[in-house]
Design a protein around this motif. Structure first.
Motif, PDB file in Angstrom:
ATOM      1  N   SER A  88       0.841  -0.696  -0.052  1.00 59.49           N
ATOM      2  CA  SER A  88       0.386   0.123  -0.429  1.00 59.49           C
ATOM      3  C   SER A  88       0.568   1.196   0.078  1.00 59.49           C
ATOM      4  CB  SER A  88      -1.003  -0.036   0.988  1.00 59.49           C
ATOM      5  OG  SER A  88      -1.670   1.357   1.381  1.00 59.49           O
ATOM      6  N   SER A  89       0.468   2.711   0.756  1.00 60.40           N
ATOM      7  CA  SER A  89       1.051   4.157   0.381  1.00 60.40           C
ATOM      8  C   SER A  89       0.423   4.599   1.281  1.00 60.40           C
ATOM      9  CB  SER A  89       1.654   4.394  -0.821  1.00 60.40           C
ATOM     10  OG  SER A  89       0.320   4.362  -1.763  1.00 60.40           O
ATOM     11  N   LEU A  90       1.211   5.683   1.184  1.00 53.20           N
ATOM     12  CA  LEU A  90      -0.082   6.854   2.072  1.00 53.20           C
ATOM     13  C   LEU A  90      -1.040   7.859   1.218  1.00 53.20           C
ATOM     14  CD1 LEU A  90       3.147   9.079   3.449  1.00 53.20           C
ATOM     15  CD2 LEU A  90       1.738   7.165   4.796  1.00 53.20           C
ATOM     16  N   ALA A  91      -1.081   7.233   0.405  1.00 57.39           N
ATOM     17  CA  ALA A  91      -2.166   7.908  -0.743  1.00 57.39           C
ATOM     18  C   ALA A  91      -3.104   6.642  -0.577  1.00 57.39           C
ATOM     19  CB  ALA A  91      -1.338   8.169  -2.112  1.00 57.39           C
ATOM     20  N   ASP A  92      -3.389   5.677  -0.174  1.00 56.91           N
ATOM     21  CA  ASP A  92      -4.625   5.342  -0.162  1.00 56.91           C
ATOM     22  C   ASP A  92      -5.228   4.593   1.402  1.00 56.91           C
ATOM     23  OD1 ASP A  92      -4.165   3.484  -2.719  1.00 56.91           O
ATOM     24  OD2 ASP A  92      -1.865   2.793  -2.169  1.00 56.91           O
TER      25      ASP A  92
END
Length: 136
Positions: free
Chosen positions: A75-79
């Motif tokens: 995942s990522s911070l954007a998610d």
């Protein structure tokens, strides 16, 4: 790290080194396409506090740790869809708001709780951040 869990399988998310292993907790848990992180503190990979007395430096470190955990889970911070931010001084909310705008610019904006607590696990810590994120 590659994670391919079934919809109901809980998969531990780790890092190398895993800064929470000695505490007996997971950095995060992935279930299906969701990642649930433990509170990420302002510590380096060896567990030493970063930015003692500097809220922005501590917030940036906690967010960097959060990013590492999410990346390791796919995942990522954007998610991130939900974040809970624990702080020892609610007056620092403006500093975190600036970082939120910088690091979470996507719309719709993430859901967030910003909570003042009397203390965190280490007296030097001023912030701890946990999140729920999507894996796309």
């Amino acid at each position: 790290m590659s994670v391919t869990p079934s919809a109901a399988e809980r998969v531990r998310v780790s890092a190398e080194p895993d800064w929470y292993e000695s505490a007996g907790i997971s950095l995060g848990i992935r279930v299906g396409n969701l990642v649930f992180t433990s509170g990420q503190a302002p510590i380096d990979a060896q567990g030493a506090t970063v930015g003692a007395g500097d809220f922005e430096a501590q917030a940036r470190q906690a967010l960097a740790n959060l990013s590492t955990v999410l990346t390791n889970a796919g995942s990522s911070l954007a998610d991130v869809i939900k974040a809970t931010v624990f702080v020892t001084d609610i007056a620092r909310q403006d500093i975190f708001a600036k970082l939120r705008t910088e690091l979470f610019p996507n719309e719709p904006h993430l859901a967030e709780s910003f909570v003042e607590v009397s203390s965190l696990a280490d007296p030097e810590w001023m912030i701890e951040i946990e999140a729920i994120s999507l894996v796309r």
